[in-house]
Scaffold this motif. Structure first.
Motif, short mmCIF file in Angstrom:
data_model
loop_
_atom_site.label_atom_id
_atom_site.label_comp_id
_atom_site.label_asym_id
_atom_site.label_seq_id
_atom_site.Cartn_x
_atom_site.Cartn_y
_atom_site.Cartn_z
N LEU A 26 -1.67 -0.09 -3.39
CA LEU A 26 -1.77 1.01 -2.43
C LEU A 26 -3.21 1.45 -2.22
N ALA A 27 -4.06 1.25 -3.21
CA ALA A 27 -5.48 1.61 -3.06
C ALA A 27 -6.16 0.71 -2.03
N ASP A 28 -5.65 -0.50 -1.88
CA ASP A 28 -6.23 -1.46 -0.93
C ASP A 28 -5.62 -1.38 0.46
N ALA A 29 -4.62 -0.53 0.63
CA ALA A 29 -3.93 -0.43 1.92
C ALA A 29 -3.83 1.04 2.31
N GLU A 30 -3.78 1.27 3.59
CA GLU A 30 -3.63 2.65 4.06
C GLU A 30 -2.23 3.17 3.76
N GLU A 31 -1.25 2.33 4.03
CA GLU A 31 0.15 2.73 3.85
C GLU A 31 0.99 1.45 3.92
N LEU A 32 2.00 1.37 3.06
CA LEU A 32 2.86 0.18 3.04
C LEU A 32 4.32 0.57 2.93
N PRO A 33 5.19 -0.18 3.61
CA PRO A 33 6.63 0.07 3.46
C PRO A 33 7.14 -0.54 2.16
N LEU A 34 8.27 -0.07 1.71
CA LEU A 34 8.87 -0.53 0.46
C LEU A 34 9.06 -2.04 0.44
N HIS A 35 9.52 -2.61 1.52
CA HIS A 35 9.79 -4.06 1.51
C HIS A 35 8.52 -4.88 1.30
N GLU A 36 7.37 -4.42 1.81
CA GLU A 36 6.11 -5.13 1.58
C GLU A 36 5.63 -4.97 0.14
N LEU A 37 5.87 -3.81 -0.43
CA LEU A 37 5.51 -3.59 -1.83
C LEU A 37 6.38 -4.46 -2.74
N THR A 38 7.67 -4.54 -2.43
CA THR A 38 8.61 -5.32 -3.24
C THR A 38 8.22 -6.79 -3.27
N GLU A 39 7.66 -7.30 -2.19
CA GLU A 39 7.25 -8.71 -2.13
C GLU A 39 6.19 -9.06 -3.19
N LYS A 62 2.42 9.38 -2.09
CA LYS A 62 3.08 10.18 -1.05
C LYS A 62 3.93 9.21 -0.22
N ASN A 63 4.99 9.70 0.37
CA ASN A 63 5.79 8.85 1.24
C ASN A 63 6.20 9.61 2.48
N ARG A 64 6.56 8.81 3.48
CA ARG A 64 7.08 9.40 4.72
C ARG A 64 8.07 8.44 5.32
N LYS A 65 9.03 8.99 6.00
CA LYS A 65 10.04 8.18 6.68
C LYS A 65 9.54 7.84 8.07
N GLU A 66 9.74 6.60 8.44
CA GLU A 66 9.45 6.15 9.80
C GLU A 66 10.67 5.35 10.24
N GLY A 67 11.56 6.00 10.97
CA GLY A 67 12.83 5.38 11.32
C GLY A 67 13.66 5.20 10.06
N ARG A 68 14.09 3.96 9.82
CA ARG A 68 14.89 3.66 8.63
C ARG A 68 14.02 3.24 7.45
N ARG A 71 7.58 4.61 4.02
CA ARG A 71 6.22 4.08 3.86
C ARG A 71 5.51 4.89 2.77
N TYR A 72 4.73 4.19 1.96
CA TYR A 72 4.06 4.81 0.81
C TYR A 72 2.55 4.69 0.93
N ARG A 73 1.85 5.71 0.42
CA ARG A 73 0.39 5.68 0.38
C ARG A 73 -0.07 6.33 -0.93
N LEU A 74 -1.24 5.94 -1.36
CA LEU A 74 -1.80 6.47 -2.60
C LEU A 74 -2.39 7.85 -2.39
N ASN A 75 -2.18 8.72 -3.35
CA ASN A 75 -2.85 10.01 -3.41
C ASN A 75 -3.71 9.96 -4.68
N PRO A 76 -4.99 9.61 -4.58
CA PRO A 76 -5.80 9.37 -5.77
C PRO A 76 -6.24 10.63 -6.53
N ALA A 77 -6.06 11.81 -5.96
CA ALA A 77 -6.55 13.04 -6.59
C ALA A 77 -6.12 13.21 -8.05
N PRO A 78 -4.86 12.97 -8.42
CA PRO A 78 -4.48 13.14 -9.82
C PRO A 78 -5.19 12.19 -10.79
N LEU A 79 -5.74 11.10 -10.29
CA LEU A 79 -6.47 10.17 -11.15
C LEU A 79 -7.77 10.78 -11.67
#
Length: 107
Positions: A26-39, A62-68, A71-79
């Motif tokens: 997730l640090a290397d991507a802006e946002e990814l859907p679950l199916h791409e992460l699972t791959e 953090k996540n957000r719904k886009e249709g069905r 999508r997930y993105r990193l929130n690095p602040a807690p690191l």
């Protein structure tokens, strides 16, 4: 299980190698859907989703719904908490290495 309003410890969240890999992806991507992460893993969507839930409970993801799709993105602040904790030990070992160097130079 984490109760409502309770936050998971960031150190617990990053303790697992799968979750650390998710953070890296997730640090290397802006946002990814679950199916791409699972791959990226040799496990099913449900297992990856459970790891993402733990990261989300630690506020690392953090996540957000886009249709069905979710999508997930990193929130690095807690690191920052991890960085602060590690920086103490970095100084500790630098001092010890300097002392050892001084002792070896004296001999």
């Amino acid at each position: 299980m984490i109760q409502t309003g309770q936050k998971r410890d960031v150190f617990v969240a990053i303790a697992d190698p799968t979750r650390r890999k998710l953070i890296r992806i997730l640090a290397d991507a802006e946002e990814l859907p679950l199916h791409e992460l699972t791959e990226q893993f040799q496990m099913g969507r449900t297992a990856v989703a459970k790891h993402l839930t733990i990261l989300k409970e630690a506020d690392l993801v953090k996540n957000r719904k886009e249709g069905r799709e979710t999508r997930y993105r990193l929130n690095p602040a807690p690191l920052q908490e991890v960085k602060d904790w590690l920086s103490f030990y970095e100084e500790f070992w630098k001092e010890r290495a300097m002392l050892l160097k001084n002792i070896l130079e004296e001999e």
